[in-house]
Design an enzyme around this catalytic site. Structure first.
Site, PDB file in Angstrom:
ATOM      1  CG  ASN A   1      -2.031   1.018   1.127  1.00 41.75           C
ATOM      2  OD1 ASN A   1      -1.905   1.997   0.401  1.00 41.75           O
ATOM      3  ND2 ASN A   1      -3.100   0.834   1.859  1.00 41.75           N
ATOM      4  CG  ASP A   2       1.513   3.347   3.628  1.00 33.39           C
ATOM      5  OD1 ASP A   2       0.455   3.800   3.158  1.00 33.39           O
ATOM      6  OD2 ASP A   2       1.679   3.092   4.826  1.00 33.39           O
TER       7      ASP A   2
END
Lengths: 477, 104
Positions: A403-404
């Site tokens: 994700n990040d």
């Protein structure tokens, strides 16, 4: 240590020479072993070399003149080895980071124990025994505090990653409290090292406070930062071992400890840099927990869902697919299925590569281990610098559990907490497919702008189930 | 001790070993960081030999107990570090030598 003088055994000199030569050999095997571990081709033999070095040093140490308590020594070695061997064989690959923390803590504890034995001996002032010189006593104290902090700190790190302790413990004035605690510990340590008449109580107080400091220093640090902390404690233990090596006049300990101390420090810096944090920031700011800092500008647009069958077609007719795995993939135990999917694609002539962010998994390189466990050859795996230029030519970027590390706001939104963190440029691929369980934000609580891009499609579902659907979809093309 | 390591000699050893450690890590590809951290974790298990000597020279009960715990933990560090490192490195294969399908 004046073992030779206190025990004029016949052949003590010969034994001493044998020990020295064996330690020289050990130091050579350690350095060569670590060197071989730095390439995937020779890595496997590297640990065997280092292991041989350890065996040689341990066996020859039994020749030390003037030693007693052999039964206890052997009992401790056998039980310690057995416990660690069995747990080490059983631990799952996903749990590797905390296991390393645990074994590392043991090493720090052992270094502190050596310091404790020497310093208690000194405090008892037995007649006929030389006391430590102030230099040696100081080294013992410094090694003792570092080792003790590494021990208790590593146990806390282990407990956090294992889920035994949840969240980060903070209270107001914590940094002041920790600083005061450290100051008192150092004063007691100085008192012990000064060679003045100190009671054994002072020595005990010193070690208790050092252990407490390790706990207090680690508790406020969040789970996401634990890998950096574990790496730091690994370097700590190395240093502690080197210091106690000076105390014991043991060349093998000095060399091995220092090598690990400096290598570990560099590794810690590399990790902190990959997360775009300074070491001081990790230790004192208290970011790395879940929840909390959800800042950054608002993200516009909407997430667009897609069916597995469509993704299957898209990938089957692609020229090049880049898979971006994250820890979420490992948690869902989807790596085997993902590799199965990739093998189908490779058989169809699709070029497949895996892109690994430095902090994918729980520490740098952890994801590589998890993929290797699934059977992915390491030459299909590329790191950030290697792969980032290739996204532009990729037809599909398949994001699974990450994700990040693919969030483009890190490149362009100065108000985001992750601004400046190096990311994988998955958004540059022609099509981006994100496998994700729900619509929530990521580990850090930051919205991911990638999910809202025009070329991004969301495939909702558990990682393993989604990979299974994709396998069926590709097969039926 | 036949060879005493003191003063400037100690500093020389310290400096050279520090450079060695730095050089070894500096060239390592990221894919090997976890195994290498684990490997260096194993290497400081050499604290075992110091703990053995400390316990071997221990006289009072307190010293013996601490020494015993020290040897126990050091052996755990060395053995555990070896096993997990070896397990991780064993899995690294290139596509040249045909990997097995499907894991377990």
């Amino acid at each position: 240590m004046d073992t030779a003088a206190t025990s004029p055994l016949l052949g003590a000199t010969t034994a001493q020479w044998l020990i020295q030569v064996s330690y020289l050999l050990t130091a050579f095997l350690f350095v060569m072993g670590l060197k071989r571990m730095s390439s995937p081709v020779t890595a496997r033999s590297g640990i065997v070399w280092a292991g041989a070095g350890m065996l040689v040093a341990t066996l020859f140490t039994f020749l030390y003149p003037g030693m007693t308590n052999y039964i206890w020594i052997i009992t401790a070695i056998v039980t310690g080895t057995a416990v660690a061997w069995i747990t080490g064989k059983r631990v799952a690959m996903t749990d590797m980071p905390q296991m390393i923390a645990l074994y590392n803590g043991f090493g720090g504890g052992a270094a502190a124990a050596i310091a404790a034995v020497e310093l208690y001996r000194q405090a008892m002032h037995r007649p006929g025994e030389e006391s430590l010189t102030m230099v040696v006593a100081t080294l013992a104290v410094v090694g003792g505090i570092i080792g003790a902090v590494s021990f208790s700190g590593s146990l806390i790190a282990f407990s956090k990653l294992q889920g035994l302790i949840k969240g980060a413990m903070r209270f107001s004035g914590q940094q002041f409290f920790n600083l005061a605690l450290l100051a008192v510990t150092v004063v007691l340590g100085a008192l012990v090292a000064s060679g003045q008449d100190v009671s054994t109580g002072v020595v005990t107080g010193f070690f208790v406070l050092a252990l407490l400091f390790g706990v207090m220093m680690t508790l406020p640090i969040g789970g996401a930062d634990m890998p950096v902390v574990i790496s730091l404690y690994n370097a700590f233990t190395g240093l502690a071992v080197a210091f106690e090596g000076f105390v014991m006049q043991n060349a093998a300990m000095i060399i091995a400890g220092t090598v690990v101390g400096s290598a570990g420090t560099l590794l810690t810096q590399l990790m902190a840099k990959a997360m775009n944090r300074s070491l001081g920031n990790v230790l004192f700011s208290g970011f790395g927990d879940t929840g909390g800092a959800a800042a950054g500008g608002p993200v516009t647009g909407s997430m667009k869902p897609i069916e597995a069958s469509d993704v299957g077609v898209m990938m089957a007719f692609a020229q090049k697919v880049i898979v971006v795995p994250g820890y979420g993939m490992a948690v869902a135990q989807a790596q085997h299925k993902v590799w199965e999917l990739c093998q189908l694609l490779i058989d169809r002539g699709v070029q497949v590569r895996f892109a690994i962010h430095p902090v994918a998994g729980r520490m740098p390189g952890h994801m590589n281990v998890l993929l290797a466990e699934a059977g992915v050859p390491y030459d299909l795996i590329a790191d950030l610098d290697e792969i980032n230029a290739e996204f532009e030519t990729a037809d599909v970027a398949l994001i699974i559990g990450a994700n990040d590390v693919v969030n483009p706001v890190a490149r362009n939104d100065k108000s985001s907490p992750i601004y400046g963190m190096p990311i994988l440029n998955a958004d540059k691929a022609k099509n981006v497919v994100v496998i994700k369980r729900g619509q929530g934000a990521g580990f850090s609580g930051i919205e991911n702008a990638l999910f809202f891009l025009d070329n991004t499609r969301m495939l909702y579902g558990d990682g393993q189930a989604a990979a299974n659907q994709l396998i069926q979809a590709v097969k039926s093309v | 001790m036949i060879v005493t390591i003191t003063g400037i000699v100690a500093l020389y050893i310290f400096m050279l070993a520090a450079f060695t450690g730095y050089e070894i890590i500096a060239k390592v590809p990221v894919i090997l960081h976890t195994p290498l951290m684990s490997g260096s974790n194993f290497v400081h298990g050499i604290v075992l030999v110091g703990a053995m000597v400390a316990l071997g020279n221990a006289t009072t009960t307190l010293e013996k107990v601490i020494g015993f715990v020290g040897v126990f933990m050091a052996a755990g560090n060395a053995a555990g570090g070896y096993v997990v490192t070896e397990r991780m490195l064993e899995m690294f294969k290139s596509s040249g030598n045909k990997p097995k399908r499907g894991g377990h």
